[in-house]
Design an enzyme around this catalytic site. Structure first.
Site, PDB file in Angstrom:
ATOM      1  N   SER A   1       0.841  -1.201   0.000  1.00  0.00           N
ATOM      2  CA  SER A   1       0.000   0.000   0.000  1.00  0.00           C
ATOM      3  C   SER A   1       0.872   1.245   0.000  1.00  0.00           C
ATOM      4  CB  SER A   1      -0.900   0.009   1.234  1.00  0.00           C
ATOM      5  OG  SER A   1      -1.462   1.303   1.370  1.00  0.00           O
TER       6      SER A   1
ATOM      7  N   HIS B   1      -1.286  -1.262  -4.171  1.00  0.00           N
ATOM      8  CA  HIS B   1      -2.560  -0.900  -3.537  1.00  0.00           C
ATOM      9  C   HIS B   1      -2.591   0.614  -3.312  1.00  0.00           C
ATOM     10  CE1 HIS B   1      -6.034  -1.944  -0.924  1.00  0.00           C
ATOM     11  NE2 HIS B   1      -5.595  -0.985  -0.126  1.00  0.00           N
TER      12      HIS B   1
ATOM     13  N   ASP C   1      -4.759   3.670  -1.778  1.00  0.00           N
ATOM     14  CA  ASP C   1      -5.847   4.002  -0.857  1.00  0.00           C
ATOM     15  C   ASP C   1      -6.388   5.394  -1.144  1.00  0.00           C
ATOM     16  OD1 ASP C   1      -6.049   1.676   0.925  1.00  0.00           O
ATOM     17  OD2 ASP C   1      -3.982   2.181   1.456  1.00  0.00           O
TER      18      ASP C   1
ATOM     19  N   MET D   1      -8.997   8.125  -0.134  1.00  0.00           N
ATOM     20  CA  MET D   1      -9.846   8.506   1.017  1.00  0.00           C
ATOM     21  C   MET D   1     -10.366   9.921   0.815  1.00  0.00           C
ATOM     22  SD  MET D   1      -7.580   7.132   4.204  1.00  0.00           S
ATOM     23  CE  MET D   1      -6.609   5.620   4.103  1.00  0.00           C
TER      24      MET D   1
ATOM     25  N   HIS E   1      -8.355   1.100  -3.817  1.00  0.00           N
ATOM     26  CA  HIS E   1      -9.262   0.860  -2.689  1.00  0.00           C
ATOM     27  C   HIS E   1      -9.931   2.187  -2.352  1.00  0.00           C
ATOM     28  CE1 HIS E   1      -9.535  -0.236   1.902  1.00  0.00           C
ATOM     29  NE2 HIS E   1     -10.718  -0.138   1.329  1.00  0.00           N
TER      30      HIS E   1
ATOM     31  N   MET F   1     -12.096   4.384  -0.362  1.00  0.00           N
ATOM     32  CA  MET F   1     -12.777   4.612   0.926  1.00  0.00           C
ATOM     33  C   MET F   1     -13.475   5.948   0.812  1.00  0.00           C
ATOM     34  SD  MET F   1      -9.685   3.155   3.240  1.00  0.00           S
ATOM     35  CE  MET F   1      -8.582   3.217   1.834  1.00  0.00           C
TER      36      MET F   1
ATOM     37  N   MET G   1     -11.495  -5.962   5.473  1.00  0.00           N
ATOM     38  CA  MET G   1     -10.686  -5.022   6.263  1.00  0.00           C
ATOM     39  C   MET G   1     -10.368  -5.648   7.618  1.00  0.00           C
ATOM     40  SD  MET G   1     -10.089  -2.352   4.441  1.00  0.00           S
ATOM     41  CE  MET G   1      -9.190  -1.503   5.743  1.00  0.00           C
TER      42      MET G   1
ATOM     43  N   ASP H   1      -6.718  -6.478   4.297  1.00  0.00           N
ATOM     44  CA  ASP H   1      -6.072  -5.161   4.339  1.00  0.00           C
ATOM     45  C   ASP H   1      -6.091  -4.612   5.755  1.00  0.00           C
ATOM     46  OD1 ASP H   1      -5.105  -2.634   3.817  1.00  0.00           O
ATOM     47  OD2 ASP H   1      -6.832  -1.988   2.621  1.00  0.00           O
TER      48      ASP H   1
HETATM   49  C1  DX5 Z   1      -6.197   1.550   5.734  1.00  0.00           C
HETATM   50  C2  DX5 Z   1      -5.776   1.209   4.327  1.00  0.00           C
HETATM   51  C3  DX5 Z   1      -4.683   0.240   4.243  1.00  0.00           C
HETATM   52  C4  DX5 Z   1      -3.385   0.682   4.859  1.00  0.00           C
HETATM   53  C5  DX5 Z   1      -2.751  -0.542   5.440  1.00  0.00           C
HETATM   54  O1  DX5 Z   1      -7.440   2.144   5.728  1.00  0.00           O
HETATM   55  O2  DX5 Z   1      -6.870   0.682   3.602  1.00  0.00           O
HETATM   56  O3  DX5 Z   1      -4.462  -0.171   2.892  1.00  0.00           O
HETATM   57  O4  DX5 Z   1      -2.492   1.273   3.976  1.00  0.00           O
HETATM   58  O5  DX5 Z   1      -1.629  -0.164   6.148  1.00  0.00           O
HETATM   59  P1  DX5 Z   1      -0.871  -1.182   7.105  1.00  0.00           P
HETATM   60  O6  DX5 Z   1      -0.437  -2.338   6.291  1.00  0.00           O
HETATM   61  O7  DX5 Z   1       0.253  -0.374   7.655  1.00  0.00           O
HETATM   62  O8  DX5 Z   1      -1.870  -1.595   8.172  1.00  0.00           O
HETATM   63 ZN    ZN Z   2      -6.437  -0.205   1.628  1.00  0.00          ZN
END
Ligand code: DX5
Ligand code: ZN
Length: 234
Positions: free
Chosen positions: A13, A41, A43, A45, A74, A76, A145, A183
């Site tokens: 990620s 990956h 993220d 947000m 991903h 969010m 998750m 994740d």
């Molecule tokens: C959190 C993200 C993850 C995050 C995971 O909301 O969706 O993808 O980057 O990070 P680690 O592996 O550090 O928990």
């Molecule tokens: Zn993620």
């Protein structure tokens, strides 16, 4: 027969990468061989669905030009009905949105697939799997998750592995081609129990980009998952 058959996939990620050097950070896990990530990956947000703000479509478009690793976006975000398909149109390999963010998950999945990407459904730790079992034929990936979405570096929640074991049984019984991803909090200490529960693809942020050598971290995580899976009865 267990369907988690292929080599375990690792998806670093970039949330834990240096946002000012994303091309280099992607390149660090893109060399051919064991240190190469399967997916990258990303993220997204929006500070509404989760209390954090990261990046959006323009950066994904730039990343697509900077790396040949398939992007695993991903989302969010609220209103994936409106915002998810453009990520597929841009060329993301897999576009995952949250079940909690829409009343029309099947319609969103169909739009993503029609735009040329794989469609993924994600569920938060407290969201039950059962209401979604019947719609999983419309999806290519299920992202479980294992932390509350929003931030990297949180502690793995082992209780979600019950959902991983249940979905693995369902996939086998129903003969689905669904890839199961996990994740949050995946690292050298937690990847084995996740692999034993039947996970196909492991997202890892801090465990990869917090390591001295991100590529070596990818290789080590994949190796641990493969070993654990070989000893599992799933
Ligand atoms: C959190 C993200 C993850 C995050 C995971 O909301 O969706 O993808 O980057 O990070 P680690 O592996 O550090 O928990
Ligand atoms: Zn993620």
């Amino acid at each position: 027969m267990c369907t988690a058959g292929n080599a375990p996939m690792i998806a670093p990620s970039i949330l834990s990468a240096d946002f000012a050097n994303l091309a280099d950070e992607a390149a660090a896990v893109a060399k051919p061989g064991a240190t190469r990530a399967d997916w990258l990956h990303v993220d997204v947000m929006d500070n509404h669905f989760v209390p954090n703000l990261t990046l959006g479509l323009p950066i994904v478009e730039s990343l697509l030009k900077a790396t040949d690793i398939p992007l695993d976006c991903h989302l969010m975000i609220d209103n994936p009905d409106r915002w998810a398909p453009p990520y597929a149109e841009a060329g993301a390999h897999n576009v995952t949105f949250h079940a909690e963010a829409t009343d029309n998950p099947i319609a969103v999945a169909r739009d993503i697939r029609a735009a040329g990407a794989k469609a993924g459904l994600s569920i938060k730790p407290g969201t039950a799997l059962e209401p979604y079992l019947e719609i999983l034929r419309d999806f290519d990936t299920l992202l479980i998750m294992s932390v509350e979405p929003g931030f990297g570096g949180q502690k793995f929640m082992p209780e979600v592995l019950e959902k991983a074991r249940a979905i693995r049984k369902f996939i086998d019984a129903e003969d689905l081609t669904l890839l199961v991803e996990i994740d949050g909090g995946i690292n050298a200490d937690t990847i084995e129990e996740a692999a034993e529960a039947g996970i196909d693809c492991f997202v890892a942020g801090s465990a990869v980009y917090g390591a001295a050598d991100p590529g070596q971290a990818v290789a080590a995580l994949r190796e641990s998952a493969a070993t654990a899976r070989a000893h599992s009865d799933i």
